[in-house]
Design a protein around this motif. Sequence first.
Motif, PDB file in Angstrom:
ATOM      1  N   ALA A 101       6.781  11.988   1.856  1.00 47.82           N
ATOM      2  CA  ALA A 101       5.900  11.733   0.710  1.00 47.82           C
ATOM      3  C   ALA A 101       6.120  12.746  -0.408  1.00 47.82           C
ATOM      4  O   ALA A 101       5.965  12.418  -1.593  1.00 47.82           O
ATOM      5  CB  ALA A 101       4.435  11.745   1.155  1.00 47.82           C
ATOM      6  N   ASP A 108       8.709  11.311  -2.489  1.00 46.63           N
ATOM      7  CA  ASP A 108       8.379  10.043  -3.148  1.00 46.63           C
ATOM      8  C   ASP A 108       7.328  10.168  -4.246  1.00 46.63           C
ATOM      9  O   ASP A 108       7.261   9.309  -5.137  1.00 46.63           O
ATOM     10  CB  ASP A 108       7.874   9.030  -2.106  1.00 46.63           C
ATOM     11  CG  ASP A 108       8.965   8.582  -1.155  1.00 46.63           C
ATOM     12  OD1 ASP A 108      10.151   8.788  -1.482  1.00 46.63           O
ATOM     13  OD2 ASP A 108       8.633   8.038  -0.083  1.00 46.63           O
ATOM     14  N   LEU A 113       0.244   9.418  -4.763  1.00 52.12           N
ATOM     15  CA  LEU A 113      -0.154   8.963  -3.433  1.00 52.12           C
ATOM     16  C   LEU A 113      -1.649   9.217  -3.265  1.00 52.12           C
ATOM     17  O   LEU A 113      -2.121  10.340  -3.459  1.00 52.12           O
ATOM     18  CB  LEU A 113       0.615   9.715  -2.354  1.00 52.12           C
ATOM     19  CG  LEU A 113       0.236   9.356  -0.900  1.00 52.12           C
ATOM     20  CD1 LEU A 113       0.604   7.912  -0.586  1.00 52.12           C
ATOM     21  CD2 LEU A 113       0.921  10.311   0.087  1.00 52.12           C
ATOM     22  N   ASN A 169      -4.480   9.455  -0.621  1.00 53.94           N
ATOM     23  CA  ASN A 169      -4.783   9.576   0.807  1.00 53.94           C
ATOM     24  C   ASN A 169      -6.264   9.295   1.013  1.00 53.94           C
ATOM     25  O   ASN A 169      -7.116  10.137   0.752  1.00 53.94           O
ATOM     26  CB  ASN A 169      -4.421  10.976   1.298  1.00 53.94           C
ATOM     27  CG  ASN A 169      -4.662  11.179   2.790  1.00 53.94           C
ATOM     28  OD1 ASN A 169      -4.804  12.309   3.251  1.00 53.94           O
ATOM     29  ND2 ASN A 169      -4.707  10.114   3.565  1.00 53.94           N
ATOM     30  N   LEU A 200      -2.134   5.990   1.480  1.00 52.29           N
ATOM     31  CA  LEU A 200      -1.972   6.399   2.871  1.00 52.29           C
ATOM     32  C   LEU A 200      -3.359   6.482   3.475  1.00 52.29           C
ATOM     33  O   LEU A 200      -4.217   7.210   2.965  1.00 52.29           O
ATOM     34  CB  LEU A 200      -1.275   7.756   2.965  1.00 52.29           C
ATOM     35  CG  LEU A 200      -1.190   8.363   4.371  1.00 52.29           C
ATOM     36  CD1 LEU A 200      -0.316   7.511   5.280  1.00 52.29           C
ATOM     37  CD2 LEU A 200      -0.669   9.793   4.309  1.00 52.29           C
ATOM     38  N   TYR A 251       1.320   2.782   2.824  1.00 49.92           N
ATOM     39  CA  TYR A 251       2.522   3.611   2.648  1.00 49.92           C
ATOM     40  C   TYR A 251       3.029   4.141   3.992  1.00 49.92           C
ATOM     41  O   TYR A 251       2.251   4.593   4.847  1.00 49.92           O
ATOM     42  CB  TYR A 251       2.218   4.790   1.723  1.00 49.92           C
ATOM     43  CG  TYR A 251       3.350   5.783   1.642  1.00 49.92           C
ATOM     44  CD1 TYR A 251       4.498   5.501   0.908  1.00 49.92           C
ATOM     45  CD2 TYR A 251       3.289   6.993   2.336  1.00 49.92           C
ATOM     46  CE1 TYR A 251       5.557   6.399   0.849  1.00 49.92           C
ATOM     47  CE2 TYR A 251       4.331   7.903   2.279  1.00 49.92           C
ATOM     48  CZ  TYR A 251       5.470   7.595   1.535  1.00 49.92           C
ATOM     49  OH  TYR A 251       6.511   8.491   1.497  1.00 49.92           O
ATOM     50  N   GLY A 252       4.329   4.115   4.141  1.00 51.82           N
ATOM     51  CA  GLY A 252       4.957   4.628   5.342  1.00 51.82           C
ATOM     52  C   GLY A 252       4.894   3.693   6.523  1.00 51.82           C
ATOM     53  O   GLY A 252       5.332   4.053   7.625  1.00 51.82           O
TER      54      GLY A 252
END
Length: 444
Positions: A46, A49, A120, A122, A154, A175-176
């Motif tokens: 991450a 990214d 991102l 979270n 995420l 994500y992921g």
Amino acid sequence: MQRIHALFQEEASAPLVELERGLRAWTRSHLQETDIVKVTTLATRAREDFSVLVVIGIGGSDLSARVFHDSFNHPYHNLLSVEERGGAPEVYFTGDTFDPRKLVGLIEMLKTRNLLQKTLFNVISKSGTTTETMATLMIIREVLGDENWRQHVLATTGLTAESVLFRMHEQSSFYGDTLLPVPDGVGGRFSAFSPVGLFFLAMTAGKNETPKTRVRAALDGVKQAHEAFFLSCEHQDNVAYQLARWIHLAEEVENTKHPSKNTIVFYNYADNSCLGEWFVQLCTESIQERGTGPNVINARGPTSNHSILNGIIAGPRDKVVLFIHWQELGPDLALPRDTQMDRKLTDFEGLSMTHLQTASYRGTALDFSEKGVSNATLTLPKRDIQSVCQLMRVLMDTIAVKGRLQDLHLDTDGGNELTYLQDGVEGYKRNFRSFALAPIADSK
């Protein structure tokens, strides 16, 4: 104390499945190698990214990340270049209030700087139904657009169908292509060393650090505290039992000469306030049950000497003071010499700021003792990842022991241990929902 110690010893060897009713599964977080590897691997990816990390959570879901950011990252972290930050992303927090001001500002800032697609989010909620948090996620989804919003999210949540976030991920992955778990038996305020807190710690690794080395430093501190907790409850290194006993006895004493001390002043002698905010939640949500348990006041030395100190000394004698003293605070400064200023100031020339901070702590503690204010000190060698995480685990253990001194583990209604629950919040949740939906219902 011996009986309580025996209970914890018994649970230490019990299978995790037997601890899922809120007992001691959270003490195993530093041993869950699969979770630790997932955290460091995902954080490493991450960081490549994304340029920005936004933590969406409330209470135990984000307080540990706030402690880590306040304690370990550069105080002007977001103003540094990515190179100066050692590759770490910018950091922001949201999802802990319905007040739109900061969220509006955050969205505007990310859009203006063309960072929205490099961010991102979270989102942390064990149930996936925490209204403050999920309301923010709903806004973020709309801002990002339906096509790619999940690849910017995420989720850290419970890994069962009871979690809304888990069900959303099953429909279309975040994500992921993975979820970070809030392990069974781990409540928010005890979750700092699960992926709830460790992912943030890994993501914000700075110069001369990696996600893995940061997480390992944290877990080394936790391991030290964990091992000390299972020494004899009378052992001098088993700080959690000594501290729990001190707090409990102070609260239990009740007569005209020595009234009950039902308030803990958490006096962190450093320029960090988030650790105290975390302890306030840890303590009050855990052991204020059945009409008992101490209150906590978050203080910061010496700042609070100029705000609440007089009340501690001259006000109601219902307080004990817990000092957190750091022998080393990090990079230091010395006062210059030959300043030609007033004698009251030149006396301090050449002294370091850390020395003055320590002198202030010692002077405050002595003053309290001389005035009959009960106080204790936890002294740590450095304000670094290992020491702070060791302290946090000691405080978790302290509150766990204090809960059992109050017999909060003796619950005949469902077998749950009250120290790890927070049933008191259900009333406000019901009322909130009623008031929030009333205008809609009235308009029909």
